[in-house]
Design a protein around this motif. Structure first.
Motif, mmCIF file in Angstrom:
data_model
loop_
_atom_site.group_PDB
_atom_site.id
_atom_site.type_symbol
_atom_site.label_atom_id
_atom_site.label_comp_id
_atom_site.label_asym_id
_atom_site.label_seq_id
_atom_site.Cartn_x
_atom_site.Cartn_y
_atom_site.Cartn_z
ATOM 1 N N ASP A 159 42.367 31.956 48.577
ATOM 2 C CA ASP A 159 42.805 32.181 47.194
ATOM 3 C C ASP A 159 43.089 33.664 46.966
ATOM 4 O O ASP A 159 44.108 34.047 46.381
ATOM 5 N N ARG A 160 42.210 34.530 47.444
ATOM 6 C CA ARG A 160 42.418 35.972 47.304
ATOM 7 C C ARG A 160 43.621 36.435 48.120
ATOM 8 O O ARG A 160 44.373 37.318 47.693
ATOM 9 N N LEU A 196 39.293 21.523 48.800
ATOM 10 C CA LEU A 196 38.941 22.648 47.936
ATOM 11 C C LEU A 196 40.189 23.440 47.528
ATOM 12 O O LEU A 196 40.265 23.953 46.405
ATOM 13 N N LEU A 197 41.166 23.525 48.434
ATOM 14 C CA LEU A 197 42.428 24.198 48.089
ATOM 15 C C LEU A 197 43.174 23.412 47.019
ATOM 16 O O LEU A 197 43.808 24.002 46.126
ATOM 17 N N GLU A 198 43.100 22.096 47.099
ATOM 18 C CA GLU A 198 43.737 21.270 46.064
ATOM 19 C C GLU A 198 43.026 21.448 44.729
ATOM 20 O O GLU A 198 43.683 21.578 43.677
ATOM 21 N N GLU A 199 41.699 21.488 44.747
ATOM 22 C CA GLU A 199 40.948 21.700 43.508
ATOM 23 C C GLU A 199 41.279 23.057 42.887
ATOM 24 O O GLU A 199 41.312 23.190 41.653
ATOM 25 N N ALA A 200 41.538 24.053 43.715
ATOM 26 C CA ALA A 200 41.840 25.399 43.220
ATOM 27 C C ALA A 200 43.300 25.560 42.797
ATOM 28 O O ALA A 200 43.678 26.632 42.312
ATOM 29 N N LEU A 247 45.843 25.563 44.850
ATOM 30 C CA LEU A 247 46.615 26.203 45.907
ATOM 31 C C LEU A 247 47.461 25.209 46.687
ATOM 32 O O LEU A 247 48.433 25.596 47.345
ATOM 33 N N ASP A 304 33.659 26.603 51.251
ATOM 34 C CA ASP A 304 33.849 27.280 49.966
ATOM 35 C C ASP A 304 34.289 28.728 50.163
ATOM 36 O O ASP A 304 35.161 29.224 49.448
ATOM 37 N N ALA A 363 37.986 28.818 51.363
ATOM 38 C CA ALA A 363 38.894 28.535 50.249
ATOM 39 C C ALA A 363 39.009 29.741 49.316
ATOM 40 O O ALA A 363 40.107 30.074 48.844
ATOM 41 N N GLU A 364 37.875 30.409 49.068
ATOM 42 C CA GLU A 364 37.902 31.588 48.196
ATOM 43 C C GLU A 364 38.701 32.724 48.825
ATOM 44 O O GLU A 364 39.473 33.413 48.144
#
Length: 411
Positions: A350-351, A381-385, A387, A343, A346-347
Protein backbone atom coordinates in the motif's frame (compact mmCIF):
# COMPACT_ATOMS: atom_id res chain seq x y z
CA UNK A 1 4.16 2.27 -52.69
CA UNK A 2 4.56 4.49 -49.64
CA UNK A 3 8.00 6.05 -49.12
CA UNK A 4 8.29 7.45 -45.61
CA UNK A 5 10.97 9.03 -43.50
CA UNK A 6 11.28 9.10 -39.73
CA UNK A 7 8.84 12.01 -39.39
CA UNK A 8 6.07 10.45 -41.50
CA UNK A 9 5.97 6.90 -40.18
CA UNK A 10 2.42 5.86 -39.32
CA UNK A 11 1.41 5.25 -35.70
CA UNK A 12 -1.25 2.63 -34.89
CA UNK A 13 -3.74 2.94 -32.04
CA UNK A 14 -2.50 1.90 -28.59
CA UNK A 15 -3.96 -1.21 -26.93
CA UNK A 16 -5.29 0.97 -24.10
CA UNK A 17 -7.33 2.92 -26.67
CA UNK A 18 -9.60 -0.15 -26.83
CA UNK A 19 -11.68 -0.26 -23.61
CA UNK A 20 -11.89 -4.07 -23.52
CA UNK A 21 -8.34 -4.92 -24.56
CA UNK A 22 -6.41 -7.13 -22.13
CA UNK A 23 -4.13 -4.18 -21.35
CA UNK A 24 -7.08 -1.90 -20.59
CA UNK A 25 -8.49 -4.53 -18.26
CA UNK A 26 -5.15 -4.73 -16.45
CA UNK A 27 -4.98 -0.94 -16.21
CA UNK A 28 -8.29 -0.91 -14.32
CA UNK A 29 -6.56 -2.50 -11.34
CA UNK A 30 -5.34 0.09 -8.80
CA UNK A 31 -2.22 -2.06 -8.30
CA UNK A 32 -1.31 -4.34 -11.19
CA UNK A 33 0.19 -7.70 -10.27
CA UNK A 34 2.80 -9.50 -12.33
CA UNK A 35 5.00 -12.52 -11.80
CA UNK A 36 8.64 -12.32 -12.88
CA UNK A 37 9.25 -15.84 -14.12
CA UNK A 38 12.35 -17.82 -13.07
CA UNK A 39 13.33 -18.93 -16.58
CA UNK A 40 16.96 -19.17 -15.45
CA UNK A 41 18.88 -21.30 -12.94
CA UNK A 42 18.46 -19.73 -9.50
CA UNK A 43 15.65 -17.44 -10.56
CA UNK A 44 16.37 -14.05 -9.03
CA UNK A 45 18.08 -15.16 -5.82
CA UNK A 46 21.76 -15.99 -5.37
CA UNK A 47 21.41 -18.21 -2.32
CA UNK A 48 21.95 -21.91 -1.67
CA UNK A 49 19.14 -22.30 0.88
CA UNK A 50 17.21 -25.37 -0.36
CA UNK A 51 14.09 -24.64 -2.40
CA UNK A 52 12.06 -25.95 -5.31
CA UNK A 53 12.39 -23.02 -7.75
CA UNK A 54 13.25 -24.40 -11.19
CA UNK A 55 14.09 -22.91 -14.59
CA UNK A 56 12.29 -25.56 -16.68
CA UNK A 57 9.38 -24.71 -18.94
CA UNK A 58 6.98 -27.08 -17.17
CA UNK A 59 7.69 -25.40 -13.83
CA UNK A 60 7.17 -21.94 -15.33
CA UNK A 61 3.96 -23.06 -17.03
CA UNK A 62 2.56 -24.29 -13.71
CA UNK A 63 3.65 -21.05 -12.07
CA UNK A 64 2.04 -18.89 -14.77
CA UNK A 65 -1.23 -20.82 -14.60
CA UNK A 66 -1.37 -20.45 -10.82
CA UNK A 67 -0.72 -16.71 -11.12
CA UNK A 68 -3.48 -16.52 -13.71
CA UNK A 69 -5.87 -18.37 -11.39
CA UNK A 70 -5.12 -15.77 -8.70
CA UNK A 71 -5.99 -12.99 -11.17
CA UNK A 72 -2.47 -11.75 -11.88
CA UNK A 73 -2.27 -9.41 -14.84
CA UNK A 74 1.21 -10.05 -16.30
CA UNK A 75 3.90 -12.72 -16.61
CA UNK A 76 7.27 -12.46 -18.28
CA UNK A 77 10.95 -13.25 -17.90
CA UNK A 78 14.41 -11.77 -18.01
CA UNK A 79 16.84 -11.92 -20.95
CA UNK A 80 20.60 -12.25 -20.58
CA UNK A 81 23.36 -13.74 -22.70
CA UNK A 82 25.96 -15.48 -20.55
CA UNK A 83 29.02 -17.69 -21.02
CA UNK A 84 29.32 -21.32 -19.92
CA UNK A 85 28.40 -21.72 -16.26
CA UNK A 86 26.47 -18.48 -16.01
CA UNK A 87 27.67 -16.55 -12.98
CA UNK A 88 29.12 -19.70 -11.43
CA UNK A 89 29.30 -20.25 -7.70
CA UNK A 90 27.81 -23.18 -5.85
CA UNK A 91 24.44 -22.47 -7.43
CA UNK A 92 25.85 -22.07 -10.98
CA UNK A 93 23.59 -19.04 -11.09
CA UNK A 94 21.79 -18.58 -14.42
CA UNK A 95 23.73 -21.39 -16.12
CA UNK A 96 20.53 -22.58 -17.82
CA UNK A 97 18.40 -19.83 -19.33
CA UNK A 98 15.25 -20.29 -21.42
CA UNK A 99 14.70 -17.63 -24.07
CA UNK A 100 11.98 -15.33 -22.68
CA UNK A 101 10.45 -14.45 -26.07
CA UNK A 102 9.98 -18.05 -27.20
CA UNK A 103 8.82 -19.02 -23.71
CA UNK A 104 6.23 -16.22 -23.64
CA UNK A 105 4.76 -17.35 -26.98
CA UNK A 106 4.51 -20.91 -25.68
CA UNK A 107 2.92 -19.73 -22.42
CA UNK A 108 0.44 -17.59 -24.36
CA UNK A 109 -0.87 -20.67 -26.16
CA UNK A 110 -1.27 -22.52 -22.84
CA UNK A 111 -3.00 -19.77 -20.80
CA UNK A 112 -6.26 -17.91 -21.16
CA UNK A 113 -6.27 -14.43 -19.63
CA UNK A 114 -2.87 -13.29 -18.36
CA UNK A 115 -0.73 -10.88 -20.40
CA UNK A 116 2.53 -12.43 -21.66
CA UNK A 117 5.54 -10.24 -22.42
CA UNK A 118 8.48 -11.48 -24.49
CA UNK A 119 11.79 -9.80 -23.73
CA UNK A 120 13.89 -8.99 -26.82
CA UNK A 121 17.40 -7.55 -27.11
CA UNK A 122 16.40 -5.70 -30.26
CA UNK A 123 19.89 -4.45 -31.12
CA UNK A 124 21.73 -7.79 -31.08
CA UNK A 125 22.66 -9.82 -34.14
CA UNK A 126 20.44 -9.87 -37.23
CA UNK A 127 17.17 -8.65 -35.65
CA UNK A 128 15.26 -6.39 -38.01
CA UNK A 129 12.08 -4.37 -37.31
CA UNK A 130 10.27 -6.41 -39.97
CA UNK A 131 11.11 -9.63 -38.10
CA UNK A 132 9.83 -8.27 -34.81
CA UNK A 133 6.71 -6.74 -36.32
CA UNK A 134 5.75 -10.05 -37.95
CA UNK A 135 6.66 -12.21 -34.97
CA UNK A 136 4.76 -10.03 -32.51
CA UNK A 137 1.71 -9.79 -34.76
CA UNK A 138 1.69 -13.59 -34.91
CA UNK A 139 2.09 -13.87 -31.12
CA UNK A 140 -0.75 -11.36 -30.75
CA UNK A 141 -3.03 -13.70 -32.70
CA UNK A 142 -1.81 -16.77 -30.81
CA UNK A 143 -2.69 -15.06 -27.54
CA UNK A 144 -5.89 -13.24 -28.50
CA UNK A 145 -4.30 -9.83 -27.99
CA UNK A 146 -2.51 -10.80 -24.74
CA UNK A 147 1.05 -10.43 -25.99
CA UNK A 148 3.67 -7.72 -25.79
CA UNK A 149 7.37 -7.05 -26.08
CA UNK A 150 9.78 -5.88 -23.43
CA UNK A 151 12.28 -4.13 -25.71
CA UNK A 152 15.72 -3.93 -24.10
CA UNK A 153 18.94 -2.43 -25.47
CA UNK A 154 21.51 -4.24 -23.30
CA UNK A 155 24.08 -2.79 -20.95
CA UNK A 156 26.91 -5.36 -20.78
CA UNK A 157 29.65 -5.12 -23.41
CA UNK A 158 30.13 -8.91 -23.28
CA UNK A 159 26.67 -9.59 -24.74
CA UNK A 160 26.96 -7.85 -28.14
CA UNK A 161 30.46 -9.33 -28.43
CA UNK A 162 28.81 -12.77 -28.53
CA UNK A 163 27.11 -11.60 -31.74
CA UNK A 164 30.32 -10.20 -33.21
CA UNK A 165 29.25 -6.64 -32.41
CA UNK A 166 30.56 -3.71 -30.41
CA UNK A 167 28.19 -2.15 -27.88
CA UNK A 168 27.01 1.30 -29.03
CA UNK A 169 27.14 4.19 -26.55
CA UNK A 170 24.33 4.29 -23.99
CA UNK A 171 22.14 7.08 -25.39
CA UNK A 172 22.79 5.98 -28.98
CA UNK A 173 21.30 2.60 -28.16
CA UNK A 174 18.04 4.30 -27.23
CA UNK A 175 18.12 6.31 -30.47
CA UNK A 176 18.50 3.04 -32.36
CA UNK A 177 15.65 1.43 -30.41
CA UNK A 178 13.50 4.48 -31.15
CA UNK A 179 13.93 3.99 -34.91
CA UNK A 180 13.48 0.21 -34.58
CA UNK A 181 10.15 0.46 -32.74
CA UNK A 182 8.90 3.38 -34.87
CA UNK A 183 9.33 1.24 -37.99
CA UNK A 184 7.56 -1.72 -36.35
CA UNK A 185 4.67 0.53 -35.34
CA UNK A 186 4.26 1.70 -38.95
CA UNK A 187 4.11 -1.93 -40.07
CA UNK A 188 1.45 -2.68 -37.44
CA UNK A 189 -0.55 0.31 -38.67
CA UNK A 190 -0.54 -1.37 -42.09
CA UNK A 191 -1.50 1.70 -44.13
CA UNK A 192 0.56 0.60 -47.16
CA UNK A 193 3.73 -1.20 -48.16
CA UNK A 194 6.60 0.52 -46.39
CA UNK A 195 9.73 1.76 -48.09
CA UNK A 196 12.02 3.42 -45.59
CA UNK A 197 15.66 4.43 -45.52
CA UNK A 198 16.65 5.19 -41.95
CA UNK A 199 19.90 5.79 -40.13
CA UNK A 200 19.99 2.19 -38.89
CA UNK A 201 17.44 0.12 -40.87
CA UNK A 202 16.04 0.05 -44.39
CA UNK A 203 12.95 -1.58 -45.87
CA UNK A 204 11.60 -1.94 -49.40
CA UNK A 205 7.91 -2.64 -50.03
CA UNK A 206 7.51 -4.23 -46.57
CA UNK A 207 4.13 -5.21 -45.15
CA UNK A 208 2.78 -7.24 -42.22
CA UNK A 209 -0.58 -9.01 -42.16
CA UNK A 210 -2.60 -10.04 -40.24
CA UNK A 211 -2.20 -7.08 -37.96
CA UNK A 212 -2.63 -7.05 -34.18
CA UNK A 213 -6.09 -7.20 -32.67
CA UNK A 214 -5.78 -4.00 -30.61
CA UNK A 215 -3.74 -1.62 -32.76
CA UNK A 216 -0.37 -3.01 -31.79
CA UNK A 217 1.12 -5.37 -29.19
CA UNK A 218 1.80 -4.09 -25.69
CA UNK A 219 5.19 -2.34 -25.50
CA UNK A 220 7.30 -2.37 -22.36
CA UNK A 221 10.75 -1.09 -21.46
CA UNK A 222 13.02 -0.91 -18.42
CA UNK A 223 15.40 1.91 -17.61
CA UNK A 224 16.93 4.12 -14.97
CA UNK A 225 18.28 6.88 -17.24
CA UNK A 226 16.89 10.07 -18.84
CA UNK A 227 17.46 8.61 -22.33
CA UNK A 228 15.56 5.49 -21.33
CA UNK A 229 12.74 7.52 -19.83
CA UNK A 230 12.48 9.60 -23.04
CA UNK A 231 12.29 6.43 -25.15
CA UNK A 232 9.64 4.99 -22.83
CA UNK A 233 7.66 8.22 -23.01
CA UNK A 234 7.43 7.87 -26.79
CA UNK A 235 6.72 4.16 -27.07
CA UNK A 236 6.07 2.16 -23.88
CA UNK A 237 2.78 1.37 -22.20
CA UNK A 238 4.52 0.05 -19.08
CA UNK A 239 7.91 1.09 -17.71
CA UNK A 240 9.83 -1.13 -15.32
CA UNK A 241 12.02 0.69 -12.84
CA UNK A 242 14.46 -0.35 -10.13
CA UNK A 243 14.80 1.21 -6.72
CA UNK A 244 17.25 4.13 -6.90
CA UNK A 245 18.07 3.64 -3.19
CA UNK A 246 18.75 -0.06 -2.87
CA UNK A 247 16.67 -3.01 -1.74
CA UNK A 248 15.55 -1.92 1.73
CA UNK A 249 11.90 -0.88 1.65
CA UNK A 250 12.17 2.27 3.77
CA UNK A 251 15.04 3.63 1.66
CA UNK A 252 13.13 2.82 -1.52
CA UNK A 253 9.90 4.45 -0.32
CA UNK A 254 11.74 7.71 0.33
CA UNK A 255 13.41 7.81 -3.09
CA UNK A 256 10.68 6.48 -5.35
CA UNK A 257 8.22 9.42 -5.61
CA UNK A 258 10.70 11.65 -7.47
CA UNK A 259 11.94 8.72 -9.55
CA UNK A 260 8.44 7.68 -10.62
CA UNK A 261 7.51 11.29 -11.32
CA UNK A 262 10.48 11.64 -13.72
CA UNK A 263 9.29 8.61 -15.71
CA UNK A 264 5.72 9.84 -15.98
CA UNK A 265 6.70 13.42 -16.82
CA UNK A 266 8.81 12.15 -19.72
CA UNK A 267 5.68 10.52 -21.15
CA UNK A 268 3.50 13.56 -20.52
CA UNK A 269 6.01 15.62 -22.51
CA UNK A 270 5.14 13.36 -25.45
CA UNK A 271 1.39 13.71 -24.86
CA UNK A 272 1.19 10.17 -23.46
CA UNK A 273 0.71 8.36 -20.18
CA UNK A 274 2.63 5.33 -18.94
CA UNK A 275 2.23 2.95 -16.02
CA UNK A 276 5.23 2.29 -13.78
CA UNK A 277 5.98 -1.13 -12.30
CA UNK A 278 8.72 -2.20 -9.89
CA UNK A 279 10.03 -5.65 -8.90
CA UNK A 280 9.83 -6.50 -5.19
CA UNK A 281 10.84 -9.88 -3.83
CA UNK A 282 8.16 -10.87 -1.32
CA UNK A 283 9.34 -12.90 1.68
CA UNK A 284 6.33 -13.74 3.83
CA UNK A 285 5.21 -16.24 6.41
CA UNK A 286 2.15 -16.38 8.70
CA UNK A 287 3.96 -14.33 11.37
CA UNK A 288 6.47 -11.50 11.20
CA UNK A 289 9.03 -13.49 13.19
CA UNK A 290 8.80 -16.44 10.81
CA UNK A 291 9.11 -14.16 7.76
CA UNK A 292 12.21 -12.40 9.06
CA UNK A 293 13.78 -15.74 10.04
CA UNK A 294 13.17 -16.97 6.46
CA UNK A 295 14.67 -13.73 5.11
CA UNK A 296 17.81 -14.08 7.26
CA UNK A 297 18.21 -17.73 6.28
CA UNK A 298 18.19 -16.81 2.57
CA UNK A 299 20.88 -14.19 3.20
CA UNK A 300 22.93 -16.46 5.46
CA UNK A 301 23.19 -18.92 2.53
CA UNK A 302 24.38 -16.22 0.09
CA UNK A 303 26.31 -17.64 -2.88
CA UNK A 304 29.09 -15.07 -2.58
CA UNK A 305 31.07 -16.36 -5.56
CA UNK A 306 28.19 -15.92 -8.00
CA UNK A 307 27.25 -12.59 -6.38
CA UNK A 308 30.80 -11.33 -6.92
CA UNK A 309 30.68 -12.37 -10.59
CA UNK A 310 27.30 -10.68 -11.03
CA UNK A 311 28.44 -7.44 -9.44
CA UNK A 312 31.65 -7.38 -11.50
CA UNK A 313 29.72 -7.80 -14.72
CA UNK A 314 27.24 -5.11 -13.76
CA UNK A 315 30.00 -2.68 -12.77
CA UNK A 316 31.68 -3.19 -16.16
CA UNK A 317 28.48 -2.19 -17.97
CA UNK A 318 26.79 1.17 -18.22
CA UNK A 319 23.41 0.43 -16.63
CA UNK A 320 21.95 3.21 -14.48
CA UNK A 321 20.00 0.68 -12.37
CA UNK A 322 20.92 -1.50 -9.38
CA UNK A 323 23.63 0.94 -8.30
CA UNK A 324 22.83 0.85 -4.56
CA UNK A 325 22.04 -2.84 -4.09
CA UNK A 326 24.14 -4.88 -1.65
CA UNK A 327 25.65 -8.36 -1.85
CA UNK A 328 23.30 -9.73 0.83
CA UNK A 329 20.47 -8.08 -1.06
CA UNK A 330 21.46 -10.00 -4.20
CA UNK A 331 21.11 -13.24 -2.24
CA UNK A 332 17.39 -12.47 -1.94
CA UNK A 333 17.03 -10.72 -5.31
CA UNK A 334 14.55 -8.19 -6.62
CA UNK A 335 14.66 -4.41 -6.86
CA UNK A 336 13.47 -4.14 -3.26
CA UNK A 337 12.47 -6.46 -0.45
CA UNK A 338 8.98 -6.72 1.05
CA UNK A 339 9.25 -8.84 4.19
CA UNK A 340 6.74 -9.74 6.88
CA UNK A 341 3.42 -11.28 7.81
CA UNK A 342 0.53 -11.02 5.32
CA UNK A 343 -0.70 -7.85 7.06
CA UNK A 344 2.78 -6.31 6.96
CA UNK A 345 3.27 -7.17 3.29
CA UNK A 346 -0.11 -5.69 2.36
CA UNK A 347 0.75 -2.52 4.30
CA UNK A 348 4.13 -2.19 2.56
CA UNK A 349 2.56 -2.68 -0.88
CA UNK A 350 0.00 0.00 0.00
CA UNK A 351 2.82 2.41 0.86
CA UNK A 352 4.63 1.46 -2.32
CA UNK A 353 1.53 2.24 -4.36
CA UNK A 354 1.33 5.64 -2.64
CA UNK A 355 4.71 6.59 -4.17
CA UNK A 356 3.08 6.57 -7.62
CA UNK A 357 3.97 3.01 -8.57
CA UNK A 358 1.14 1.43 -10.58
CA UNK A 359 2.07 -2.20 -10.18
CA UNK A 360 4.48 -4.80 -8.87
CA UNK A 361 6.23 -7.54 -10.80
CA UNK A 362 6.78 -10.07 -8.03
CA UNK A 363 9.65 -12.45 -7.46
CA UNK A 364 9.82 -15.09 -4.76
CA UNK A 365 12.55 -17.26 -3.30
CA UNK A 366 10.68 -20.58 -3.44
CA UNK A 367 8.26 -19.64 -6.18
CA UNK A 368 5.36 -22.08 -6.12
CA UNK A 369 4.70 -22.27 -2.34
CA UNK A 370 5.51 -18.57 -1.88
CA UNK A 371 3.12 -17.61 -4.70
CA UNK A 372 0.41 -19.80 -3.16
CA UNK A 373 0.94 -18.07 0.19
CA UNK A 374 0.70 -14.67 -1.50
CA UNK A 375 -2.49 -15.60 -3.35
CA UNK A 376 -4.27 -17.16 -0.40
CA UNK A 377 -3.10 -14.96 2.50
CA UNK A 378 -2.06 -11.58 1.04
CA UNK A 379 -4.23 -11.04 -2.03
CA UNK A 380 -7.48 -10.91 0.00
CA UNK A 381 -5.92 -8.17 2.14
CA UNK A 382 -5.05 -6.18 -1.00
CA UNK A 383 -8.67 -6.45 -2.09
CA UNK A 384 -9.86 -5.28 1.34
CA UNK A 385 -7.50 -2.29 1.08
CA UNK A 386 -8.84 -1.33 -2.36
CA UNK A 387 -5.54 -2.12 -4.09
CA UNK A 388 -7.06 -4.96 -6.10
CA UNK A 389 -10.48 -5.39 -7.63
CA UNK A 390 -11.74 -8.98 -7.50
CA UNK A 391 -11.56 -10.66 -10.90
CA UNK A 392 -13.75 -13.43 -12.31
CA UNK A 393 -12.31 -16.92 -12.79
CA UNK A 394 -9.77 -17.28 -15.59
CA UNK A 395 -12.23 -19.13 -17.82
CA UNK A 396 -14.74 -16.30 -17.69
CA UNK A 397 -12.02 -13.71 -18.29
CA UNK A 398 -10.80 -15.71 -21.28
CA UNK A 399 -14.26 -16.02 -22.84
CA UNK A 400 -14.84 -12.26 -22.61
CA UNK A 401 -11.38 -11.45 -23.92
CA UNK A 402 -11.65 -13.86 -26.84
CA UNK A 403 -14.95 -12.30 -27.94
CA UNK A 404 -13.40 -8.84 -27.82
CA UNK A 405 -10.30 -9.94 -29.75
CA UNK A 406 -12.43 -11.46 -32.50
CA UNK A 407 -14.48 -8.27 -32.75
CA UNK A 408 -11.43 -5.96 -32.72
CA UNK A 409 -9.01 -8.01 -34.82
CA UNK A 410 -7.53 -6.31 -37.88
CA UNK A 411 -7.25 -7.90 -41.29
Amino acid sequence: MSVRDRTTLAVPPQPQDFPDSPLSLAFRQPLMLGVFLPLQTGGWSQSTLPRGTDWTFDYNLELTRRAEDFGFDIAFGLSQWLPKGGFGGASRYRENFLDPFVSAVALASATRSILLLGTIHALYGPWHPLHVAKFLATADHVSGGRFGANIVTGYADTEPAMFGMTRPEHDRRYAMADEFVSVAKDLWAGEDNLTFEGEHWSLQEAYVSPRPAFGRPVLVSASGSPAGFAYAGRHSDIVFISSPAGEQIEDALAALPAHVRAVKEAALAQGREVRVIINPTVVSRPTSAEAHAYYRAIQDHADLESIGAFQSRHAAGDSRSWLEHTARGRAVGGHLHVVGSPDEVAEQLDRLHATGVDGVQLTFYDYLPDLDHFGSAILPLLEEAGLRKPVPPAGERYAAGARTARQGGAS
